[in-house]
Design a protein around this motif. Structure first.
Motif, PDB file in Angstrom:
ATOM      1  N   ALA A   1       0.672  -1.303   0.135  1.00  0.00           N
ATOM      2  CA  ALA A   1       0.066   0.000  -0.082  1.00  0.00           C
ATOM      3  C   ALA A   1       0.861   1.336  -0.124  1.00  0.00           C
ATOM      4  O   ALA A   1       1.992   1.493   0.617  1.00  0.00           O
ATOM      5  CB  ALA A   1      -0.611  -0.181   1.121  1.00  0.00           C
ATOM      6  N   ASP A   2       0.317   1.822  -0.613  1.00  0.00           N
ATOM      7  CA  ASP A   2       1.097   3.226  -0.641  1.00  0.00           C
ATOM      8  C   ASP A   2       0.332   4.256  -0.008  1.00  0.00           C
ATOM      9  O   ASP A   2      -0.989   4.769   0.207  1.00  0.00           O
ATOM     10  CB  ASP A   2       1.313   4.047  -2.418  1.00  0.00           C
ATOM     11  N   ILE A   3       0.845   5.080   0.869  1.00  0.00           N
ATOM     12  CA  ILE A   3       0.907   6.773   1.209  1.00  0.00           C
ATOM     13  C   ILE A   3       2.251   7.019   1.464  1.00  0.00           C
ATOM     14  O   ILE A   3       2.970   7.405   1.395  1.00  0.00           O
ATOM     15  CB  ILE A   3       0.194   5.801   2.983  1.00  0.00           C
ATOM     16  N   GLU A   4       1.605   8.748   2.008  1.00  0.00           N
ATOM     17  CA  GLU A   4       2.286   9.616   2.337  1.00  0.00           C
ATOM     18  C   GLU A   4       3.357   8.964   3.061  1.00  0.00           C
ATOM     19  O   GLU A   4       3.248   8.207   4.049  1.00  0.00           O
ATOM     20  CB  GLU A   4       1.917  10.751   2.936  1.00  0.00           C
ATOM     21  N   ARG A   5       3.986  10.122   3.381  1.00  0.00           N
ATOM     22  CA  ARG A   5       5.398   9.793   4.595  1.00  0.00           C
ATOM     23  C   ARG A   5       4.313   9.938   5.976  1.00  0.00           C
ATOM     24  O   ARG A   5       3.750  11.264   5.927  1.00  0.00           O
ATOM     25  CB  ARG A   5       6.731  11.045   4.441  1.00  0.00           C
ATOM     26  N   TYR A   6       4.848   9.078   6.649  1.00  0.00           N
ATOM     27  CA  TYR A   6       3.876   8.821   8.082  1.00  0.00           C
ATOM     28  C   TYR A   6       5.030   8.691   9.320  1.00  0.00           C
ATOM     29  O   TYR A   6       4.894   7.309   8.915  1.00  0.00           O
ATOM     30  CB  TYR A   6       2.405   8.166   7.205  1.00  0.00           C
TER      31      TYR A   6
END
Length: 135
Positions: free
Chosen positions: A48-53
């Motif tokens: 899964a791709d998410i923002e830097r977190y």
């Protein structure tokens, strides 16, 4: 209703904000016990791709001891999670509001611990507003 987070939005790079957040927390007596890179973890585990977190598990040992002395189950809410996440060209920093503990436990003395933890986290978050201003 108690707000979930104490937060700020800064106009700074993600890396600078993570470093500034670590420093601001340290200046308020918090150490970082854990660090979870959600972006990398979710990519590796479920593609899964998410923002830097990043989730930083911050702990002020004196306050943690006082909290668990009032109610041993309060340990379920420790450490205080602080999230640093990208949002467009800005970075958002959010700390779990310690006042949530008071709503979950009626233990005598816990409100005092939560008040102090809240003041320290608010000071750390407020320090980021000046530390991350663009040059």
């Amino acid at each position: 209703m108690t707000e979930l987070a104490i937060s700020t939005r800064v106009n700074s790079t993600f890396e600078e904000t993570v470093e500034s957040t670590r420093k601001a927390l340290s200046e308020q007596g918090f150490g970082i016990l854990t660090e979870i890179d959600m972006q990398s973890t979710l990519k590796a585990k479920i593609d899964a791709d998410i923002e830097r977190y990043v989730i930083l598990g911050a702990c002020n040992p004196r306050l943690a001891k006082a909290a668990i002395d009032t109610d041993r189950q309060v340990g379920l809410l420790l450490p205080c999670n602080v999230v640093v996440r990208s949002d467009g060209s800005d970075t958002i920093v959010e700390a779990m509001n310690p006042q949530l503990m008071v709503g979950l436990s009626a233990a005598p003395g816990l409100a005092d611990v939560a008040d102090e933890a809240t003041a320290l986290l608010q000071a750390a978050i407020a320090a980021l507003d000046g530390a991350n201003s663009p040059s």
